[in-house]
Design a protein around this motif. Structure first.
Motif, PDB file in Angstrom:
ATOM      1  N   HIS A  13       0.809  -1.216   0.000  1.00 12.95           N
ATOM      2  CA  HIS A  13       0.000   0.000   0.000  1.00 12.95           C
ATOM      3  C   HIS A  13       0.845   1.270   0.000  1.00 12.95           C
ATOM      4  O   HIS A  13       0.521   2.228  -0.701  1.00 12.95           O
ATOM      5  CB  HIS A  13      -0.940  -0.026   1.205  1.00 12.95           C
ATOM      6  CG  HIS A  13      -2.020   1.001   1.153  1.00 12.95           C
ATOM      7  ND1 HIS A  13      -3.032   0.941   0.231  1.00 12.95           N
ATOM      8  CD2 HIS A  13      -2.236   2.112   1.890  1.00 12.95           C
ATOM      9  CE1 HIS A  13      -3.836   1.985   0.416  1.00 12.95           C
ATOM     10  NE2 HIS A  13      -3.373   2.700   1.425  1.00 12.95           N
ATOM     11  N   ILE A  60       2.063  -4.865 -11.149  1.00 14.81           N
ATOM     12  CA  ILE A  60       0.704  -4.422 -10.836  1.00 14.81           C
ATOM     13  C   ILE A  60       0.079  -5.461  -9.903  1.00 14.81           C
ATOM     14  O   ILE A  60      -0.188  -6.593 -10.319  1.00 14.81           O
ATOM     15  CB  ILE A  60      -0.136  -4.257 -12.107  1.00 14.81           C
ATOM     16  CG1 ILE A  60       0.507  -3.213 -13.014  1.00 14.81           C
ATOM     17  CG2 ILE A  60      -1.568  -3.883 -11.754  1.00 14.81           C
ATOM     18  CD1 ILE A  60      -0.119  -3.116 -14.380  1.00 14.81           C
ATOM     19  N   VAL A  61      -0.113  -5.083  -8.660  1.00 12.49           N
ATOM     20  CA  VAL A  61      -0.679  -6.007  -7.671  1.00 12.49           C
ATOM     21  C   VAL A  61      -1.931  -5.389  -7.034  1.00 12.49           C
ATOM     22  O   VAL A  61      -2.111  -5.422  -5.833  1.00 12.49           O
ATOM     23  CB  VAL A  61       0.352  -6.389  -6.584  1.00 12.49           C
ATOM     24  CG1 VAL A  61       1.400  -7.312  -7.139  1.00 12.49           C
ATOM     25  CG2 VAL A  61       0.988  -5.166  -5.981  1.00 12.49           C
ATOM     26  N   THR A  62      -2.799  -4.852  -7.872  1.00 20.13           N
ATOM     27  CA  THR A  62      -4.002  -4.209  -7.349  1.00 20.13           C
ATOM     28  C   THR A  62      -5.152  -5.188  -7.170  1.00 20.13           C
ATOM     29  O   THR A  62      -6.037  -4.947  -6.361  1.00 20.13           O
ATOM     30  CB  THR A  62      -4.463  -3.083  -8.288  1.00 20.13           C
ATOM     31  OG1 THR A  62      -4.654  -3.620  -9.600  1.00 20.13           O
ATOM     32  CG2 THR A  62      -3.435  -1.967  -8.325  1.00 20.13           C
ATOM     33  N   ARG A  63      -5.139  -6.288  -7.885  1.00 16.52           N
ATOM     34  CA  ARG A  63      -6.230  -7.250  -7.777  1.00 16.52           C
ATOM     35  C   ARG A  63      -5.925  -8.305  -6.718  1.00 16.52           C
ATOM     36  O   ARG A  63      -4.775  -8.550  -6.383  1.00 16.52           O
ATOM     37  CB  ARG A  63      -6.478  -7.905  -9.122  1.00 16.52           C
ATOM     38  CG  ARG A  63      -6.928  -6.870 -10.129  1.00 16.52           C
ATOM     39  CD  ARG A  63      -7.406  -7.491 -11.361  1.00 16.52           C
ATOM     40  NE  ARG A  63      -7.840  -6.434 -12.265  1.00 16.52           N
ATOM     41  CZ  ARG A  63      -8.761  -6.608 -13.167  1.00 16.52           C
ATOM     42  NH1 ARG A  63      -9.327  -7.775 -13.310  1.00 16.52           N
ATOM     43  NH2 ARG A  63      -9.105  -5.614 -13.948  1.00 16.52           N
ATOM     44  N   ALA A  64      -6.976  -8.928  -6.241  1.00 18.38           N
ATOM     45  CA  ALA A  64      -6.846  -9.892  -5.147  1.00 18.38           C
ATOM     46  C   ALA A  64      -5.943 -11.084  -5.467  1.00 18.38           C
ATOM     47  O   ALA A  64      -5.126 -11.456  -4.625  1.00 18.38           O
ATOM     48  CB  ALA A  64      -8.225 -10.375  -4.717  1.00 18.38           C
ATOM     49  N   PRO A  65      -6.025 -11.705  -6.645  1.00 21.93           N
ATOM     50  CA  PRO A  65      -5.139 -12.854  -6.897  1.00 21.93           C
ATOM     51  C   PRO A  65      -3.647 -12.476  -6.856  1.00 21.93           C
ATOM     52  O   PRO A  65      -2.824 -13.256  -6.361  1.00 21.93           O
ATOM     53  CB  PRO A  65      -5.541 -13.318  -8.298  1.00 21.93           C
ATOM     54  CG  PRO A  65      -6.933 -12.860  -8.471  1.00 21.93           C
ATOM     55  CD  PRO A  65      -7.019 -11.565  -7.722  1.00 21.93           C
ATOM     56  N   ALA A  66      -3.306 -11.309  -7.339  1.00 16.64           N
ATOM     57  CA  ALA A  66      -1.910 -10.871  -7.300  1.00 16.64           C
ATOM     58  C   ALA A  66      -1.462 -10.620  -5.865  1.00 16.64           C
ATOM     59  O   ALA A  66      -0.326 -10.948  -5.492  1.00 16.64           O
ATOM     60  CB  ALA A  66      -1.726  -9.614  -8.138  1.00 16.64           C
ATOM     61  N   ARG A  67      -2.324 -10.066  -5.050  1.00 17.95           N
ATOM     62  CA  ARG A  67      -1.979  -9.833  -3.641  1.00 17.95           C
ATOM     63  C   ARG A  67      -1.854 -11.148  -2.870  1.00 17.95           C
ATOM     64  O   ARG A  67      -0.968 -11.308  -2.038  1.00 17.95           O
ATOM     65  CB  ARG A  67      -3.012  -8.923  -2.980  1.00 17.95           C
ATOM     66  CG  ARG A  67      -2.909  -7.497  -3.480  1.00 17.95           C
ATOM     67  CD  ARG A  67      -3.922  -6.609  -2.783  1.00 17.95           C
ATOM     68  NE  ARG A  67      -3.830  -5.258  -3.300  1.00 17.95           N
ATOM     69  CZ  ARG A  67      -3.294  -4.250  -2.628  1.00 17.95           C
ATOM     70  NH1 ARG A  67      -2.852  -4.428  -1.409  1.00 17.95           N
ATOM     71  NH2 ARG A  67      -3.235  -3.043  -3.161  1.00 17.95           N
TER      72      ARG A  67
END
Length: 108
Positions: A13, A60-67
């Motif tokens: 974040h 790009i780690v904005t979506r849930a699977p990437a996080r």
């Protein structure tokens, strides 16, 4: 390891510096409360927070699977780093329990 999840969240974040600070503070508090060697967990969480912050800045780690994938990778790397540092301090190699590591990754 809820502290590690919070460190990864702060790193994704707010960036690598915030991840390092969150890792240092969270790791020191966790080390102090656990009764183990103070500083080993803090250093491992600091490196994990910095790594997650750098990964978050580069990809790009904005979506849930990437996080979720980021938390999983950081959890495994954190456990390996923690095991290696404890082995250096204790002068004996600890067994890396793959099942325990996968359970911890799934719970995080």
């Amino acid at each position: 390891d809820l502290v590690l999840v919070a460190v990864v969240y702060a790193a994704l974040h707010w960036g690598p510096v915030a991840g390092m600070w969150a890792g240092t503070i969270g790791g020191l508090v966790q080390d102090g409360l656990s009764g183990g060697i103070v500083g080993v967990g803090a250093l491992a969480k600091t490196v994990a927070g910095f790594g997650a912050g750098v990964a978050g800045a580069q990809f790009i780690v904005t979506r849930a699977p990437a996080r979720v994938a980021t938390v999983a990778v950081v959890t495994v790397l954190h456990r390996l780093l923690l095991t290696a540092m404890q082995a250096m301090v204790d002068q004996r190699w600890w067994d890396v329990n793959a099942v325990a590591m996968l359970v911890e990754t799934a719970l995080n």
